[in-house]
Design a protein around this motif. Structure first.
Motif, PDB file in Angstrom:
ATOM      1  N   SER A 155       0.817  -1.211   0.000  1.00 14.37           N
ATOM      2  CA  SER A 155       0.000   0.000   0.000  1.00 14.37           C
ATOM      3  C   SER A 155       0.850   1.261   0.000  1.00 14.37           C
ATOM      4  O   SER A 155       1.908   1.326   0.638  1.00 14.37           O
ATOM      5  CB  SER A 155      -0.904   0.008   1.236  1.00 14.37           C
ATOM      6  OG  SER A 155      -1.620   1.221   1.316  1.00 14.37           O
ATOM      7  N   LEU A 182      -0.398  -0.480  -4.216  1.00  8.15           N
ATOM      8  CA  LEU A 182      -1.849  -0.357  -4.132  1.00  8.15           C
ATOM      9  C   LEU A 182      -2.168   1.070  -3.720  1.00  8.15           C
ATOM     10  O   LEU A 182      -1.801   1.508  -2.623  1.00  8.15           O
ATOM     11  CB  LEU A 182      -2.415  -1.356  -3.112  1.00  8.15           C
ATOM     12  CG  LEU A 182      -3.916  -1.300  -2.859  1.00  8.15           C
ATOM     13  CD1 LEU A 182      -4.702  -1.587  -4.137  1.00  8.15           C
ATOM     14  CD2 LEU A 182      -4.304  -2.285  -1.755  1.00  8.15           C
ATOM     15  N   ILE A 235      -4.448   4.324  -2.612  1.00  8.78           N
ATOM     16  CA  ILE A 235      -5.548   4.533  -1.680  1.00  8.78           C
ATOM     17  C   ILE A 235      -6.693   5.148  -2.466  1.00  8.78           C
ATOM     18  O   ILE A 235      -6.526   6.186  -3.107  1.00  8.78           O
ATOM     19  CB  ILE A 235      -5.127   5.453  -0.522  1.00  8.78           C
ATOM     20  CG1 ILE A 235      -3.989   4.805   0.274  1.00  8.78           C
ATOM     21  CG2 ILE A 235      -6.323   5.754   0.376  1.00  8.78           C
ATOM     22  CD1 ILE A 235      -3.379   5.711   1.312  1.00  8.78           C
ATOM     23  N   HIS A 238     -11.755   2.880  -0.134  1.00 10.70           N
ATOM     24  CA  HIS A 238     -10.949   2.404   0.994  1.00 10.70           C
ATOM     25  C   HIS A 238     -11.155   3.328   2.195  1.00 10.70           C
ATOM     26  O   HIS A 238     -11.364   2.870   3.323  1.00 10.70           O
ATOM     27  CB  HIS A 238      -9.455   2.387   0.647  1.00 10.70           C
ATOM     28  CG  HIS A 238      -9.092   1.480  -0.479  1.00 10.70           C
ATOM     29  ND1 HIS A 238      -7.975   1.694  -1.259  1.00 10.70           N
ATOM     30  CD2 HIS A 238      -9.669   0.342  -0.965  1.00 10.70           C
ATOM     31  CE1 HIS A 238      -7.885   0.741  -2.172  1.00 10.70           C
ATOM     32  NE2 HIS A 238      -8.900  -0.085  -2.017  1.00 10.70           N
ATOM     33  N   GLN A 245      -8.303  -1.514   3.022  1.00 12.24           N
ATOM     34  CA  GLN A 245      -7.912  -1.932   1.677  1.00 12.24           C
ATOM     35  C   GLN A 245      -8.084  -3.442   1.503  1.00 12.24           C
ATOM     36  O   GLN A 245      -8.581  -3.902   0.475  1.00 12.24           O
ATOM     37  CB  GLN A 245      -6.466  -1.523   1.377  1.00 12.24           C
ATOM     38  CG  GLN A 245      -6.308  -0.035   1.170  1.00 12.24           C
ATOM     39  CD  GLN A 245      -4.876   0.352   0.900  1.00 12.24           C
ATOM     40  OE1 GLN A 245      -3.980   0.091   1.709  1.00 12.24           O
ATOM     41  NE2 GLN A 245      -4.645   0.988  -0.249  1.00 12.24           N
ATOM     42  N   GLU A 300     -10.728  -4.750  -1.267  1.00 10.90           N
ATOM     43  CA  GLU A 300     -10.144  -5.521  -2.366  1.00 10.90           C
ATOM     44  C   GLU A 300     -10.360  -7.025  -2.200  1.00 10.90           C
ATOM     45  O   GLU A 300     -10.038  -7.802  -3.095  1.00 10.90           O
ATOM     46  CB  GLU A 300      -8.649  -5.209  -2.491  1.00 10.90           C
ATOM     47  CG  GLU A 300      -8.318  -3.742  -2.704  1.00 10.90           C
ATOM     48  CD  GLU A 300      -8.911  -3.165  -3.977  1.00 10.90           C
ATOM     49  OE1 GLU A 300      -9.037  -3.910  -4.966  1.00 10.90           O
ATOM     50  OE2 GLU A 300      -9.253  -1.958  -3.975  1.00 10.90           O
TER      51      GLU A 300
END
Length: 128
Positions: A38, A76, A78, A82, A104, A108
């Motif tokens: 992330s 990944l 944001i 999220h 997340q 996801e």
């Protein structure tokens, strides 16, 4: 399988830390798995480096870019959905970086590789 790294998992992996479980190493090293990191983790790492809690042999941007490329990790971003989930999460845990990672993983629908047992208080799938 698509998997999300917790921040400490990423750091432990790229620094060969023995605290990583064998199962996590297998997940990360399995070329059939897609490993995500992330943007929130990068932000957390940058803050901790600035505070002197982390130190790498290279400038932040070079180190992170090399590790992402070397290990074939994908970032990944944001997204608004999220953040919307963060706004609804129970307050089992107040760490803002962990809360966005939890959100997340939920949005996801992917497991998170983390040693942090507090994640089990949320409806995420934590692997360790």
């Amino acid at each position: 399988m698509i998997l999300l790294l917790d921040t400490h998992t990423f750091i432990w992996y790229v620094t060969d830390n023995s605290r990583l479980s064998n199962q996590v190493l297998e997940f990360i090293n399995d070329e059939n798995n897609e490993i995500l990191l992330s943007i929130a983790s990068l932000w957390e790492i940058a803050i901790n480096q600035n505070l002197g809690k982390l130190s790498f042999n290279q400038p932040f941007e070079i180190f992170i870019t090399q590790q992402l490329n070397l290990n074939d990790f994908r970032l990944l971003d944001i997204k608004i959905n999220h953040i919307a989930v963060v706004a609804t999460l129970p307050l089992h845990h107040r760490d803002p970086f962990d809360r966005i990672l939890i959100a997340q993983a939920l949005v996801e629908n992917i497991p998170i590789l983390s040693a942090d047992k507090i994640f089990d208080a949320y409806p995420t799938r934590r692997l360790w």
